[in-house]
Design an enzyme around this catalytic site. Sequence first.
Site, PDB file in Angstrom:
ATOM      1  N   ILE A 530       0.812  -1.219   0.000  1.00  0.00           N
ATOM      2  CA  ILE A 530       0.000   0.000   0.000  1.00  0.00           C
ATOM      3  C   ILE A 530       0.841   1.263   0.000  1.00  0.00           C
ATOM      4  O   ILE A 530       0.287   2.359  -0.001  1.00  0.00           O
ATOM      5  CB  ILE A 530      -0.959   0.010   1.212  1.00  0.00           C
ATOM      6  N   GLY A 531       2.149   1.148   0.005  1.00  0.00           N
ATOM      7  CA  GLY A 531       2.987   2.338  -0.013  1.00  0.00           C
ATOM      8  C   GLY A 531       4.444   1.960  -0.163  1.00  0.00           C
ATOM      9  O   GLY A 531       4.855   0.841   0.155  1.00  0.00           O
ATOM     10  N   GLY A 533       8.597   4.056  -0.475  1.00  0.00           N
ATOM     11  CA  GLY A 533       9.371   5.283  -0.532  1.00  0.00           C
ATOM     12  C   GLY A 533      10.798   5.030  -0.114  1.00  0.00           C
ATOM     13  O   GLY A 533      11.050   4.554   0.992  1.00  0.00           O
ATOM     14  N   GLY A 534      11.734   5.321  -1.021  1.00  0.00           N
ATOM     15  CA  GLY A 534      13.132   5.096  -0.695  1.00  0.00           C
ATOM     16  C   GLY A 534      13.414   3.619  -0.490  1.00  0.00           C
ATOM     17  O   GLY A 534      13.172   2.783  -1.354  1.00  0.00           O
ATOM     18  N   SER A 535      13.920   3.289   0.680  1.00  0.00           N
ATOM     19  CA  SER A 535      14.249   1.897   0.993  1.00  0.00           C
ATOM     20  C   SER A 535      13.174   1.228   1.829  1.00  0.00           C
ATOM     21  O   SER A 535      13.423   0.173   2.404  1.00  0.00           O
ATOM     22  CB  SER A 535      15.591   1.853   1.737  1.00  0.00           C
ATOM     23  N   LYS A 537       8.976  -0.075   2.422  1.00  0.00           N
ATOM     24  CA  LYS A 537       7.715  -0.485   1.823  1.00  0.00           C
ATOM     25  C   LYS A 537       6.706  -0.716   2.934  1.00  0.00           C
ATOM     26  O   LYS A 537       7.070  -1.119   4.037  1.00  0.00           O
ATOM     27  CB  LYS A 537       7.879  -1.761   0.992  1.00  0.00           C
ATOM     28  N   VAL A 538       5.449  -0.476   2.623  1.00  0.00           N
ATOM     29  CA  VAL A 538       4.374  -0.658   3.594  1.00  0.00           C
ATOM     30  C   VAL A 538       3.389  -1.663   3.016  1.00  0.00           C
ATOM     31  O   VAL A 538       2.948  -1.523   1.876  1.00  0.00           O
ATOM     32  CB  VAL A 538       3.667   0.667   3.918  1.00  0.00           C
ATOM     33  N   LYS A 552       5.467  -1.917   8.149  1.00  0.00           N
ATOM     34  CA  LYS A 552       6.449  -1.129   7.413  1.00  0.00           C
ATOM     35  C   LYS A 552       7.773  -1.877   7.424  1.00  0.00           C
ATOM     36  O   LYS A 552       8.326  -2.166   8.486  1.00  0.00           O
ATOM     37  CB  LYS A 552       6.608   0.254   8.042  1.00  0.00           C
ATOM     38  N   ASP A 646       8.161  19.166   9.452  1.00  0.00           N
ATOM     39  CA  ASP A 646       7.834  18.844   8.055  1.00  0.00           C
ATOM     40  C   ASP A 646       6.362  18.475   7.925  1.00  0.00           C
ATOM     41  O   ASP A 646       6.005  17.521   7.251  1.00  0.00           O
ATOM     42  CB  ASP A 646       8.716  17.705   7.553  1.00  0.00           C
TER      43      ASP A 646
END
Length: 856
Positions: A530-531, A533-535, A537-538, A552, A646
């Site tokens: 479901i997601g 980013g970078g190194s 995964k979710v 995650k 952020d």
Amino acid sequence: MESEDLSGRELTIDSIMNKVRDIKNKFKNEDLTDELSLNKISADTTDNSGTVNQIMMMANSPEDWLSLLLKLEKNSVPLSDALLNKLIGRYSQAIEALPPDKYGQNESFARIQVRFAELKAIQEPDDARDYFQMARANCKKFAFVHISFAQFELSQGNVKKSKQLLQEAVERGAVPLEMLEIALRNLNLQKKQLLSEEEKKTLSASMVLTAQESFSSSLGHLQNRNNSCDSRGQTTKARFLYGENMPPQDAEIGYRNSLKQTNKTKQSCPFGRVPVNLLNSPDCDVKTDDSVVPCFIKRQTSRSECRDLVVAGSKPSGNDSCELRNLKSVQNINCKEPLVSDEKSSELIITDSVTLKNKTESSLRAKLEETKEYQEPEVPESNQKQWQSKRKSACINENPVASSNQWQIPELARKVNIEKHTTFEQPVFSVSKQSPPMSASKWFDPKSICKTPSSNTLDDYMSCFRTPVVKNDFPPACQLSTPYGQPACFQQQQQQIPATPLQNLQVLASSSANECISVKGRIYSILKQIGSGGSSKVFQVLNEKKQIYAIKFVNLEEADNQTLDSYRNEIAYLNKLQQHSDKIIRLYDYEITDQYIYMVMECGNIDLNSWLKKKKSIDPWERKSYWKNMLEAVHTIHQHGIVHSDLKPANFLIVDGMLKLIDFGIANQMQPDTTSIVKDSQVGTVNYMPPEAIKDMSSSRENGKSKSKISPKSDVWSLGCILYYMTYGKTPFQHIINQISKLHAIIDPNHEIEFPDIPEKDLQDVLKCCLKRDPKQRISIPELLAHPYVQIQTHPGNQMAKGTTEEMKYVLGQLVGLNSPNSILKAAKTLYEHYSGGESHNSSSSKTFGKKREKK
């Protein structure tokens, strides 16, 4: 006698030549008229609504949209803010009109999606990543789509992400493979451009040469009186294939606007051009350059539609033509009946269409079966099955008789199963080097790889934690896999962990293909990714008690020290803060090794950023509720000495109607004796970045590094930008395209932030208090929690609730002492008449009602 015969023949020849010249002039005039009308339609950049409506009502094909968009883009130079917004609007309109599941294999559709993402990168780089990801998911077979995304990530400084995108493109079998290899080599050489101009030209020449060889070997030699070739035409063709931006006049080659054909009742093929009938328009012709360019046949998913670009020989001065009288052999498609030649070129007459009856079609199939063995190169069976599986639902013609008049000249370059397919399918690129087949990752169910990709973004952290529709029971035994060779721990005692609200669900997965993850001995079955980013995964997972979680996974093999500290801080913050507020995402369990990290977390529904993009309008009460959730979450981290630094919509996850804060990877913990901290690098998002962070980047320097000073008031500015987005549909400085100008506008006190009038004046006051450039004058989180905007108007409500409670007690008190149904009915009727008259409960009315009841 002989002289009379000779003169008669000369007269016959002269009459034939006159007729031929008349026909030639007729076609020239028709082509000129069509081109003028086409240019007139597409050159209008002031208002293209008429052209857009025609495209949508007629063919609604990606080729028509792309031709229009490229002309608009050419006429929009130099590019101003207004023209850019107009272009983006047209590209967005095209993408909305073209469904990705229908045109995912169409090259023009891929170019539209990529160019739309590139324009969004000029206007809003923060949102462009989502559109690049959408293009990559919808058009995964084209190499230029992946390279464009990788180039964008490289321009943003994400070298690792850029390399990952290119490697995944190779694994997925994107074509041409040579382009990806060159891009990877340039990336490893630390070049800023993944494909230079010289490499693009080299790729163009090699692609055209390879395609020419394949074309000549499969269809036989095309005899031309003049074989001279326009190199510009070849380069333009190949450039168009891998997505390079070109002038519209070049882009129109092979993409004849369908609006043009619809105006003709019957068209004949121009001289010197081979007729090919499109399935959606039997009478239309394909116009090409004067150069010898090989045939590129494109695959689409729209009702068995295939667009063929077939090019005939070049003409030195006059116009050449030919006529296919009889289709006697597929092996040799040449003209065998020469006619009388002109002074400059021979004239061959060609029919405008080729009609095959059932008898001809059956003979054609027999011919194909005979010639397949020695004419066509062998295609691996696995690739053929994969090709058929992708086109099975869209390219099977159920009525061969009805479509017999739409037969096309096939390119005999691949082995086609005639029994299963009546439409000839060809790859977009003719490459001599076979692309590697798509290999299924060990993390995925193979069925999920073949699924039609969604148009939603897949790259946001914790993006779209959607509950799957589940039907089957949890598999009794599943294949356990731990990444990078780490053995799963099965012998540890499993303990109870709190259940998320999503419980007792069934799994939609096969028991053999479903994979599992082991975290501290607990087994979780993977539902889907479901997601990423970078190194990291979710995954959405299911435990043995049918409870939904999110795991995650972080690969630490290539992680640097900053990344390691980031994830360690995230785990520490979650463990610390979830005990003090329910507005923080829940972390149930985790496992840390030298190679990977597993985090078992609460699974939500959708992140705020994706939710805002889907919502056209936001309910005021919903906005107020989410705003209060955000304030409570940020107030919690501030109370524990943590500044997020952020904050943006993607950092909040919607879980059962409540916003929860996630992603503490770059959060910083303040020292107890300080009121602000200094970060080693500025990492905030530009649209939500506070002015003090931008100012201190240049003014405060230590050890050669730029420093960014942040405080709790910095998070207030970011929250104000989020609320501004929820109110007006955009961030305060989103309309400024240039990033440098945007940074200057954020810190410039003379640049006024617009606050359009809205009915909720208290909301407008909150926005003005949050978006003050001076942190000392900016409102604080406790003050925002006490602001009238987040306070439900309790006084009138409490009085009304109190009055309603008293009235209810009075009514029940009157009815409680009655036993017979008749008495209850009479009392209820009296009470109804009493309150229907507008009277409220008071002491006098109570006495009056009591007397009435005693009399009755």
